[in-house]
Design a protein around this motif. Structure first.
Motif, short mmCIF file in Angstrom:
data_model
loop_
_atom_site.label_atom_id
_atom_site.label_comp_id
_atom_site.label_asym_id
_atom_site.label_seq_id
_atom_site.Cartn_x
_atom_site.Cartn_y
_atom_site.Cartn_z
N SER A 48 9.21 3.61 6.71
CA SER A 48 8.78 3.24 5.33
C SER A 48 7.35 2.89 4.97
O SER A 48 7.18 2.50 3.73
CB SER A 48 9.51 1.74 5.47
OG SER A 48 8.82 0.93 6.19
N THR A 49 6.47 3.16 5.77
CA THR A 49 5.06 2.96 5.38
C THR A 49 4.00 4.16 5.95
O THR A 49 4.38 4.91 6.99
CB THR A 49 4.43 1.68 6.08
OG1 THR A 49 4.47 1.55 7.38
CG2 THR A 49 5.47 0.70 5.49
N THR A 61 -2.12 -0.25 4.51
CA THR A 61 -0.73 0.16 4.64
C THR A 61 -0.12 0.67 3.34
O THR A 61 0.23 -0.47 2.43
CB THR A 61 0.02 -0.74 5.60
OG1 THR A 61 -0.64 -0.83 7.02
CG2 THR A 61 1.60 -0.18 6.03
N PRO A 63 3.32 1.60 0.95
CA PRO A 63 4.73 1.75 1.05
C PRO A 63 5.20 3.20 0.60
O PRO A 63 4.67 3.71 -0.26
CB PRO A 63 5.21 0.79 0.09
CG PRO A 63 4.37 0.67 -0.89
CD PRO A 63 2.90 0.90 -0.19
N LYS A 64 6.21 3.82 1.39
CA LYS A 64 6.68 5.07 1.06
C LYS A 64 7.62 4.85 -0.34
O LYS A 64 8.26 3.67 -0.47
CB LYS A 64 7.62 5.56 2.07
CG LYS A 64 6.56 6.17 3.08
CD LYS A 64 7.53 7.07 4.28
CE LYS A 64 6.68 7.42 5.42
NZ LYS A 64 7.25 8.27 6.40
N PRO A 66 7.30 4.59 -3.45
CA PRO A 66 7.14 3.41 -4.75
C PRO A 66 7.87 3.85 -5.97
O PRO A 66 7.95 5.22 -6.18
CB PRO A 66 5.48 3.42 -4.55
CG PRO A 66 5.06 4.63 -4.32
CD PRO A 66 6.19 5.10 -3.18
N ASP A 120 4.11 -1.29 -7.86
CA ASP A 120 4.01 -1.50 -6.19
C ASP A 120 3.40 -0.75 -5.72
O ASP A 120 3.23 -0.26 -4.48
CB ASP A 120 5.65 -1.28 -5.74
CG ASP A 120 6.05 -0.22 -6.56
OD1 ASP A 120 5.47 0.82 -7.06
OD2 ASP A 120 7.58 0.14 -6.22
#
Length: 324
Positions: A48-49, A61, A63-64, A66, A120
């Motif tokens: 996820s990151t 870090t 986020p995947k 977004p 985000d």
């Protein structure tokens, strides 16, 4: 009994291997992956990151996948879309995708306007102090941010890989990147062994003239194509241009002069005519006498060419090696 004792080391070894395998299966963490090693700034990747060290030295870090992305730099928005991403807002650009809110000029963006969008992921440039100054505000509001450094061709490749991983599109993007690299390598290979020309790269607006070093986008391409940039000095770390000096460039006597323009092209040409063409030292240079002074296409050489890098390399190769 002796047979059992001899079997113990092997049994212990197998148990250790089994524990390592089971531990790996129970964790979401995995090393950064790429076709080969991948960009050095990618430090870790999970489902996820992605954790990176950004151009400012911060470990962040990201986020995947977004969904509310805001870009404050037009070329980076183009790169984000090339990597399969989408955005909700960006600064003004002639190529602004449909449905993306136009935030106006980079100099007009207020923190309040950014926060109201509830992004985000923010994409910014590390080369503008006004955007770097937004870092603390973004952290206070827990908004993930990606500062991008993009001067060289390799920066394009590395940032495209990062963005494709963030968007989960690496399988689709990797073949396109390979095609781009293959075309550029073919152009570079096609001019190997040819006499390297001496090149001056000038950058002009309607008010000022400077010279680009090899750490600039065009300077880097010239270098990869075997050309020799006559301007070597880099007074400040990270700078890609230096002040113009007629004495130093006349001494370098370039074989050709490449001119990048920012703003109104005709106004830039008028400044070159006013400041340079009446100067005897300018007129005496080989490039000027032989008519090898070229104004470069802004879409390929002022803006970041991104997926048009092969075209930019081929165009430059035509200038550097007209008999190619």
């Amino acid at each position: 009994m002796k047979k059992t004792l001899r079997s113990l080391p092997r049994l212990l070894f197998l148990l250790v291997i089994l524990c390592i395998v089971l531990a790996g299966c129970g964790s979401n963490n995995k090393p950064a992956q790429s076709g080969t090693i991948g960009p050095e700034f990618i430090k870790n990747e999970t489902e996820s990151t992605i954790t990176i060290t950004d151009p400012l030295g911060n470990e962040v870090t990201l986020p995947k996948n977004p969904q509310r992305v805001v870009s404050l730099y037009a070329s980076y928005l183009d790169l984000w879309y090339e990597a399969g991403g989408k955005a909700i807002a960006s600064v003004s650009s002639a190529s602004l995708p449909e449905g993306v809110e136009d935030l106006g000029s980079m100099s007009q963006i207020s923190p309040e306007k950014i926060l109201a969008l509830k992004p985000d992921l923010m994409i910014l440039t590390s080369s503008m102090e006004s955007q770097v100054a937004l870092k603390d505000i973004l952290e206070e509001n827990k908004i993930p941010y990606l500062f991008v450094k993009y001067d060289l061709y390799q920066d394009y490749i590395d940032n495209l890989e990062l963005m494709s991983r963030l968007n989960g599109t690496q399988e689709q993007v990797d073949p396109k990147v390979k095609e781009i690299e293959d075309k550029i390598n073919a152009t570079i290979d096609g001019v190997k062994g040819k006499t390297a020309p001496k090149v001056l790269i000038m950058f002009t607006t309607s008010k000022a003239i400077s010279c680009e070093v090899s750490k600039g986008t065009t300077g880097n391409m010239v270098e990869l194509l075997g050309g020799t940039n006559i301007v070597k000095d880099i007074p400040v770390e990270g700078e890609t241009r230096v002040d113009f000096s007629m004495e130093s460039i006349a001494a370098g006597d370039p074989d050709m002069i490449l001119i990048k323009t920012m703003g109104d092209v005709e106004a830039c040409k008028a400044l070159v005519k006013k400041e340079l063409e009446s100067n005897e030292a300018w007129a005496a240079m080989r490039a000027v006498k032989e008519g090898k002074v070229y104004y470069l296409d802004k879409e390929l050489f002022l803006n970041k060419p991104n997926e048009r890098f092969p075209e930019a390399f081929e165009t430059l190769a035509g200038y550097l090696y007209p008999d190619k």
